[in-house]
Design a protein around this motif. Structure first.
Motif, PDB file in Angstrom:
ATOM      1  N   HIS A 262       0.840  -1.187   0.000  1.00 45.10           N
ATOM      2  CA  HIS A 262       0.000   0.000   0.000  1.00 45.10           C
ATOM      3  C   HIS A 262       0.875   1.237   0.000  1.00 45.10           C
ATOM      4  O   HIS A 262       2.068   1.192   0.361  1.00 45.10           O
ATOM      5  CB  HIS A 262      -0.957   0.017   1.192  1.00 45.10           C
ATOM      6  CG  HIS A 262      -0.286  -0.015   2.540  1.00 45.10           C
ATOM      7  ND1 HIS A 262       0.511   1.004   3.001  1.00 45.10           N
ATOM      8  CD2 HIS A 262      -0.315  -0.942   3.524  1.00 45.10           C
ATOM      9  CE1 HIS A 262       0.945   0.715   4.223  1.00 45.10           C
ATOM     10  NE2 HIS A 262       0.455  -0.467   4.562  1.00 45.10           N
ATOM     11  N   SER A 263       0.286   2.357  -0.420  1.00 44.22           N
ATOM     12  CA  SER A 263       1.001   3.636  -0.413  1.00 44.22           C
ATOM     13  C   SER A 263      -0.011   4.764  -0.365  1.00 44.22           C
ATOM     14  O   SER A 263      -1.159   4.616  -0.777  1.00 44.22           O
ATOM     15  CB  SER A 263       1.880   3.780  -1.668  1.00 44.22           C
ATOM     16  OG  SER A 263       1.072   3.828  -2.840  1.00 44.22           O
ATOM     17  N   ALA A 264       0.434   5.901   0.163  1.00 44.89           N
ATOM     18  CA  ALA A 264      -0.386   7.104   0.195  1.00 44.89           C
ATOM     19  C   ALA A 264       0.542   8.313   0.172  1.00 44.89           C
ATOM     20  O   ALA A 264       1.594   8.300   0.812  1.00 44.89           O
ATOM     21  CB  ALA A 264      -1.274   7.142   1.438  1.00 44.89           C
ATOM     22  N   SER A 265       0.166   9.340  -0.572  1.00 43.28           N
ATOM     23  CA  SER A 265       1.008  10.528  -0.660  1.00 43.28           C
ATOM     24  C   SER A 265       0.133  11.765  -0.840  1.00 43.28           C
ATOM     25  O   SER A 265      -0.947  11.710  -1.427  1.00 43.28           O
ATOM     26  CB  SER A 265       1.986  10.413  -1.836  1.00 43.28           C
ATOM     27  OG  SER A 265       1.298  10.347  -3.065  1.00 43.28           O
ATOM     28  N   THR A 266       0.642  12.882  -0.315  1.00 46.49           N
ATOM     29  CA  THR A 266      -0.007  14.179  -0.473  1.00 46.49           C
ATOM     30  C   THR A 266       1.072  15.207  -0.749  1.00 46.49           C
ATOM     31  O   THR A 266       2.080  15.260  -0.032  1.00 46.49           O
ATOM     32  CB  THR A 266      -0.799  14.575   0.787  1.00 46.49           C
ATOM     33  OG1 THR A 266      -1.808  13.597   1.043  1.00 46.49           O
ATOM     34  CG2 THR A 266      -1.455  15.930   0.610  1.00 46.49           C
ATOM     35  N   GLY A 267       0.893  16.005  -1.790  1.00 50.39           N
ATOM     36  CA  GLY A 267       1.921  16.997  -2.114  1.00 50.39           C
ATOM     37  C   GLY A 267       1.396  18.102  -2.996  1.00 50.39           C
ATOM     38  O   GLY A 267       0.244  18.097  -3.433  1.00 50.39           O
ATOM     39  N   ARG A 268       2.278  19.068  -3.248  1.00 50.73           N
ATOM     40  CA  ARG A 268       1.950  20.184  -4.127  1.00 50.73           C
ATOM     41  C   ARG A 268       2.467  19.886  -5.534  1.00 50.73           C
ATOM     42  O   ARG A 268       2.938  18.793  -5.811  1.00 50.73           O
ATOM     43  CB  ARG A 268       2.566  21.477  -3.580  1.00 50.73           C
ATOM     44  CG  ARG A 268       2.045  21.834  -2.186  1.00 50.73           C
ATOM     45  CD  ARG A 268       2.615  23.173  -1.721  1.00 50.73           C
ATOM     46  NE  ARG A 268       2.137  23.516  -0.387  1.00 50.73           N
ATOM     47  CZ  ARG A 268       0.973  24.097  -0.134  1.00 50.73           C
ATOM     48  NH1 ARG A 268       0.186  24.420  -1.142  1.00 50.73           N
ATOM     49  NH2 ARG A 268       0.607  24.375   1.096  1.00 50.73           N
ATOM     50  N   PHE A 269       2.363  20.882  -6.413  1.00 53.45           N
ATOM     51  CA  PHE A 269       2.860  20.723  -7.766  1.00 53.45           C
ATOM     52  C   PHE A 269       4.338  20.330  -7.748  1.00 53.45           C
ATOM     53  O   PHE A 269       5.128  20.827  -6.935  1.00 53.45           O
ATOM     54  CB  PHE A 269       2.721  22.028  -8.550  1.00 53.45           C
ATOM     55  CG  PHE A 269       1.316  22.322  -8.991  1.00 53.45           C
ATOM     56  CD1 PHE A 269       0.739  21.621 -10.040  1.00 53.45           C
ATOM     57  CD2 PHE A 269       0.566  23.293  -8.362  1.00 53.45           C
ATOM     58  CE1 PHE A 269      -0.545  21.889 -10.456  1.00 53.45           C
ATOM     59  CE2 PHE A 269      -0.729  23.570  -8.773  1.00 53.45           C
ATOM     60  CZ  PHE A 269      -1.285  22.864  -9.819  1.00 53.45           C
ATOM     61  N   ASP A 270       4.707  19.448  -8.663  1.00 49.43           N
ATOM     62  CA  ASP A 270       6.103  19.051  -8.815  1.00 49.43           C
ATOM     63  C   ASP A 270       6.864  20.185  -9.506  1.00 49.43           C
ATOM     64  O   ASP A 270       6.589  20.527 -10.658  1.00 49.43           O
ATOM     65  CB  ASP A 270       6.186  17.764  -9.642  1.00 49.43           C
ATOM     66  CG  ASP A 270       7.592  17.195  -9.676  1.00 49.43           C
ATOM     67  OD1 ASP A 270       8.541  17.958  -9.970  1.00 49.43           O
ATOM     68  OD2 ASP A 270       7.754  15.990  -9.420  1.00 49.43           O
ATOM     69  N   ALA A 271       7.845  20.758  -8.794  1.00 52.02           N
ATOM     70  CA  ALA A 271       8.579  21.914  -9.324  1.00 52.02           C
ATOM     71  C   ALA A 271       9.323  21.561 -10.613  1.00 52.02           C
ATOM     72  O   ALA A 271       9.399  22.375 -11.541  1.00 52.02           O
ATOM     73  CB  ALA A 271       9.555  22.444  -8.277  1.00 52.02           C
ATOM     74  N   GLU A 272       9.865  20.340 -10.692  1.00 50.83           N
ATOM     75  CA  GLU A 272      10.600  19.939 -11.896  1.00 50.83           C
ATOM     76  C   GLU A 272       9.670  19.820 -13.100  1.00 50.83           C
ATOM     77  O   GLU A 272      10.038  20.199 -14.221  1.00 50.83           O
ATOM     78  CB  GLU A 272      11.323  18.617 -11.655  1.00 50.83           C
ATOM     79  CG  GLU A 272      12.489  18.735 -10.688  1.00 50.83           C
ATOM     80  CD  GLU A 272      13.293  17.445 -10.605  1.00 50.83           C
ATOM     81  OE1 GLU A 272      12.963  16.488 -11.345  1.00 50.83           O
ATOM     82  OE2 GLU A 272      14.242  17.399  -9.806  1.00 50.83           O
ATOM     83  N   GLN A 273       8.475  19.299 -12.892  1.00 48.86           N
ATOM     84  CA  GLN A 273       7.516  19.216 -13.997  1.00 48.86           C
ATOM     85  C   GLN A 273       7.142  20.608 -14.493  1.00 48.86           C
ATOM     86  O   GLN A 273       7.078  20.854 -15.705  1.00 48.86           O
ATOM     87  CB  GLN A 273       6.270  18.451 -13.551  1.00 48.86           C
ATOM     88  CG  GLN A 273       6.500  16.967 -13.304  1.00 48.86           C
ATOM     89  CD  GLN A 273       5.234  16.260 -12.842  1.00 48.86           C
ATOM     90  OE1 GLN A 273       4.251  16.908 -12.486  1.00 48.86           O
ATOM     91  NE2 GLN A 273       5.265  14.945 -12.835  1.00 48.86           N
ATOM     92  N   LEU A 274       6.875  21.521 -13.558  1.00 50.63           N
ATOM     93  CA  LEU A 274       6.520  22.878 -13.949  1.00 50.63           C
ATOM     94  C   LEU A 274       7.678  23.550 -14.691  1.00 50.63           C
ATOM     95  O   LEU A 274       7.468  24.222 -15.711  1.00 50.63           O
ATOM     96  CB  LEU A 274       6.139  23.702 -12.715  1.00 50.63           C
ATOM     97  CG  LEU A 274       4.822  23.324 -12.024  1.00 50.63           C
ATOM     98  CD1 LEU A 274       4.640  24.145 -10.758  1.00 50.63           C
ATOM     99  CD2 LEU A 274       3.640  23.519 -12.958  1.00 50.63           C
ATOM    100  N   PHE A 275       8.896  23.358 -14.185  1.00 47.07           N
ATOM    101  CA  PHE A 275      10.060  23.964 -14.851  1.00 47.07           C
ATOM    102  C   PHE A 275      10.218  23.407 -16.261  1.00 47.07           C
ATOM    103  O   PHE A 275      10.499  24.152 -17.211  1.00 47.07           O
ATOM    104  CB  PHE A 275      11.323  23.698 -14.033  1.00 47.07           C
ATOM    105  CG  PHE A 275      12.576  24.191 -14.705  1.00 47.07           C
ATOM    106  CD1 PHE A 275      12.907  25.538 -14.675  1.00 47.07           C
ATOM    107  CD2 PHE A 275      13.410  23.306 -15.374  1.00 47.07           C
ATOM    108  CE1 PHE A 275      14.057  25.992 -15.311  1.00 47.07           C
ATOM    109  CE2 PHE A 275      14.559  23.756 -16.011  1.00 47.07           C
ATOM    110  CZ  PHE A 275      14.883  25.102 -15.981  1.00 47.07           C
TER     111      PHE A 275
END
Length: 361
Positions: A290-303
């Motif tokens: 199992h896994s769970a994650s919470t985060g904001r926008f990926d800075a590398e993807q945006l860059f």
């Protein structure tokens, strides 16, 4: 009556659900419209008959719904070996929140049937309900619940899936509306060889509570399950809850299971609770995780996107679309996938504004 301190209620705003937790008679209903191939039959049943067919209620909300059946209880039958050439479309429309409405539905799908069932919710309502899906041996079924409630709707549901031997079942929950939505779904196996894939997408706005609780009971050998839920949150006090429980019983040798929840937070003031659980009672399994994650926008993807001439707002929009696209495509119903991507775009207008044209290169 829950206080909010109980384990199964500690993430839930009990006050908002109190209309669905209080005893008392009511005459409120939600309107039904069913479009289905001619092989499908819909039968109205007395409440006492339905209580002998439906899954046993697992919490107070589902027990109240079972006891206060203001709707005629309905049984939907898809015969054995039927291959439906069109989905079974069920449209449920609320007509107000002055009183609470309750309903109970059993769906019986015969052995080796091939079917798609789509349930849509719209309008305003306080709705408590129970659904039971009994799926015969060797059947291949896709079941989609699409929540497009008005902003004042409160919805609580218990959904049970009973999978026969060698079945292939895909379920999807898509939650985009309502003031407070709490969906509890459980799956169990009636024989070996069954394969279950449970998908979910949701988008919580300011002040909105969206809660999905899942329980997979691996009570038969050589069964599979996959759970993948993804959600976005935006606005002050947007709140999502995902609880994933998997029980692997001693008899469930050779099973394979994995559950995952991912949350993308778009603005300040949001909260995402995710609790994955595994209880393993035998070591003779193929896999469990199992896994769970919470985060904001990926800075590398945006860059990466901005370095290729895409404006920041459009880059953020593309990241969100990419976050959802994989899971939306896996639902496997083209018109639903298209509809969901339009709903996601509508949600993004609140934070990113109207969509702009992308550069040609």
């Amino acid at each position: 009556m829950p206080t909010g301190r109980e384990e199964i209620w500690r993430f839930t705003p009990v006050k908002q659900f109190r209309p669905l937790l209080s005893e008392g008679s009511t005459k409120a209903v939600v309107e039904w419209a069913v479009r289905a191939p001619e092989q499908v039959t819909v039968t109205e049943l007395p409440g006492d008959v339905m209580r002998g067919l439906a899954e046993i209620p697992q919490d107070r909300l589902s027990a109240i719904a079972a006891a206060n059946d203001t709707h005629p209880s309905r049984r939907i039958d898809i015969p054995a070996e039927a291959e439906l050439d069109a989905p079974v479309d069920i449209d449920l429309t609320g007509t107000g929140v002055e009183e609470s409405a309750f309903q109970n539905v059993v769906v019986a799908i015969g052995a080796f049937a091939r079917a798609t069932i789509v349930v849509r919710y719209k309008g305003s309502a306080n709705l408590g309900e129970n659904w039971t899906f009994r799926i015969g041996d060797g059947a291949e079924v896709t079941i989609v619940f699409l929540h497009e409630w008005a902003d004042d709707a409160v919805h609580g549901a218990q959904i049970a899936f009973e999978l026969g031997r060698d079945t292939t079942v895909r379920t999807a929950q898509a939650t985009f509306g309502g003031k407070a939505v709490r969906i509890s779904q459980a799956a169990s196996y009636q024989g070996p060889g069954a394969d279950l894939n449970q998908l979910g997408v949701y988008f919580a706005d300011a002040g909105q509570h969206i809660e999905h609780r899942l329980f997979v009971d691996h009570n038969a050998p050589r069964t599979n399950s996959r759970v993948d839920f993804r959600g976005c949150l935006q606005g002050q006090d947007a709140h999502s809850v995902w609880i994933g429980d998997v029980l692997i019983r001693p008899v469930a040798e050779g099973i394979d299971t994995y559950e995952s929840n991912k949350n993308l937070v778009l603005t300040e003031g949001c909260r995402a609770d995710a609790v994955p659980n595994l209880e393993i009672q035998t070591g003779n399994i193929r896999g469990a995780g199992h896994s769970a994650s919470t985060g904001r926008f990926d800075a590398e993807q945006l860059f990466y996107l901005q370095s290729r001439g895409i404006e920041e707002e459009e880059a953020r929009r593309l990241v969100v679309h990419g976050f959802f696209t994989d899971i939306v495509r896996r639902i496997g119903v083209e018109e639903i996938s298209t509809e969901l991507m339009h709903l996601i775009e509508d949600e993004l207008r609140e934070t990113l504004g109207a969509k702009t044209e992308l550069p040609e290169n």
